[in-house]
Design a protein around this motif. Structure first.
Motif, short mmCIF file in Angstrom:
data_model
loop_
_atom_site.label_atom_id
_atom_site.label_comp_id
_atom_site.label_asym_id
_atom_site.label_seq_id
_atom_site.Cartn_x
_atom_site.Cartn_y
_atom_site.Cartn_z
N TYR A 1 16.25 16.01 -31.97
CA TYR A 1 17.41 15.88 -31.11
C TYR A 1 17.34 14.53 -30.40
O TYR A 1 16.27 14.14 -29.91
CB TYR A 1 17.45 17.00 -30.07
N LYS B 1 16.39 23.78 -27.07
CA LYS B 1 17.76 24.08 -26.64
C LYS B 1 17.79 24.50 -25.17
O LYS B 1 18.68 24.11 -24.42
CB LYS B 1 18.36 25.15 -27.53
N ALA C 1 22.60 15.99 -25.94
CA ALA C 1 21.75 15.76 -27.12
C ALA C 1 22.51 16.06 -28.41
O ALA C 1 23.33 16.98 -28.47
CB ALA C 1 20.50 16.61 -27.04
N LYS D 1 21.73 16.72 -32.59
CA LYS D 1 20.68 17.00 -33.56
C LYS D 1 20.91 16.19 -34.83
O LYS D 1 22.02 16.15 -35.36
CB LYS D 1 20.64 18.49 -33.90
#
Length: 317
Positions: A84, A65, A75, A77
């Motif tokens: 990701y 992150k 990105a 997830k």
């Protein structure tokens, strides 16, 4: 004189008590400081009830992150795999891989600090190959495999992945254990078994082969129309060579081996092909895994592998 001595003794006694109090205070203060330090460290320490794998996974998530934020990446997830994905090239009409499909791809694997630890032979234009549903056959990591399944033919992406418990956690000098990774992936092709077979037939000049309802391709390459047809229940002596569609040979017999015909002693494709032939004849057959070695394969034949055989019937009786 006696009074003076008593005063001196009293002062000495008082000083001694004061020194004891001071030393005790120092000891108590030091003890309190130690307790405070212990409490502070304990409050920052990992939950002892949290499993190591879970803690490392959580820490990896935090690193990823932070990396996404630092590099301003858009990105997303994937909730199923936990990786990701950042698509750098999208092909909405590209073919989506499903179980049994062959994927060819290029990749670069690196740590989040930018150190490259692995890659395909991109410069030599030799892509990696994996069959969906049989990742171990391509000696591919779970993280790369999970990322590939999120892409279509022709697409490119950045995959950021926390450690995966199914990968080797022992680590090495370049990629220590429990290290999050980045993959830069380009999908070259996604091909079904049928498409692989069609490509092979064109490349080998076998497009005249008959296609049966089972998916078998049968092409007689040497005919003896006056010979007797092979029948179910007979024992046929057969010369043969078997290869994967990439040309790798997995079995052969140049002198002839005996096989029972139509009894399930051989793969279904052979049982089907042999009764289409006569003694002395030769044929090339190309077959899908459904009438070969199926979804499990048989070493050295991988799962979902279409195959090619050159067959010669020496005799049948």
């Amino acid at each position: 004189m006696e009074g003076t001595i008593r005063v001196r003794r009293k002062n000495a006694f008082r000083k001694t008590n004061e020194m004891k109090v001071t030393k005790n205070w120092q000891k108590w203060t030091f003890a309190v400081s130690l307790i405070g330090l212990f409490i502070a460290q304990w409050s920052c320490a990992p939950d002892p009830g949290e499993a190591l794998n879970d803690r490392k996974r959580r820490e990896n998530e935090e690193e990823i992150k932070a990396y996404i934020a630092k590099n301003n990446l858009n990105a997303v997830k994937d909730d199923v795999t936990g990786v990701y994905i950042v698509k750098t090239k999208s092909v909405p009409t590209g073919q989506t891989p499903v179980e049994g499909d062959e994927m060819r791809y290029y990749f670069v694997q690196q740590r989040l600090d930018g150190l490259v630890v692995d890659s395909s032979e991109t410069a030599a234009k030799i892509p990696g190959i994996v069959t969906i549903g049989a990742p171990t056959q391509g000696k591919i990591t779970a993280r790369l495999y999970n990322g590939l399944q999120l892409l279509k033919e022709g697409e490119e992406a950045i995959i950021l992945a926390p450690y995966d418990p199914t990968d080797n956690k022992s680590g090495n000098l370049l990629l220590p254990a429990y290290t999050p990774v980045r993959y830069d992936i380009k999908v070259v092709s996604v091909r079904t078994e049928e498409e692989q077979i069609q490509d092979y037939l064109v490349a080998k000049g076998l497009t005249a082969a008959e296609k049966t309802t089972s998916g078998l391709r049968f092409l007689l390459t040497q005919a003896y129309p006056d010979s007797a047809l092979v029948k179910v229940g007979q024992t046929a002596k057969i010369k043969y060579k078997g290869t994967l569609l990439n040309g790798n040979q997995f079995d052969a017999n140049s002198t002839g081996a005996d096989f029972s015909v139509g009894t399930g002693a051989v793969i279904a494709a052979w049982d089907e092909a042999l009764v289409k032939m006569r003694e002395g004849e030769k044929a090339t057959i190309v077959l899908p895994s459904a009438i070969g070695y199926g979804t499990a394969g048989k070493s050295p034949i991988p799962p979902y592998a279409p195959l090619a055989f050159d067959i010669e019937i020496v005799s049948a009786n």
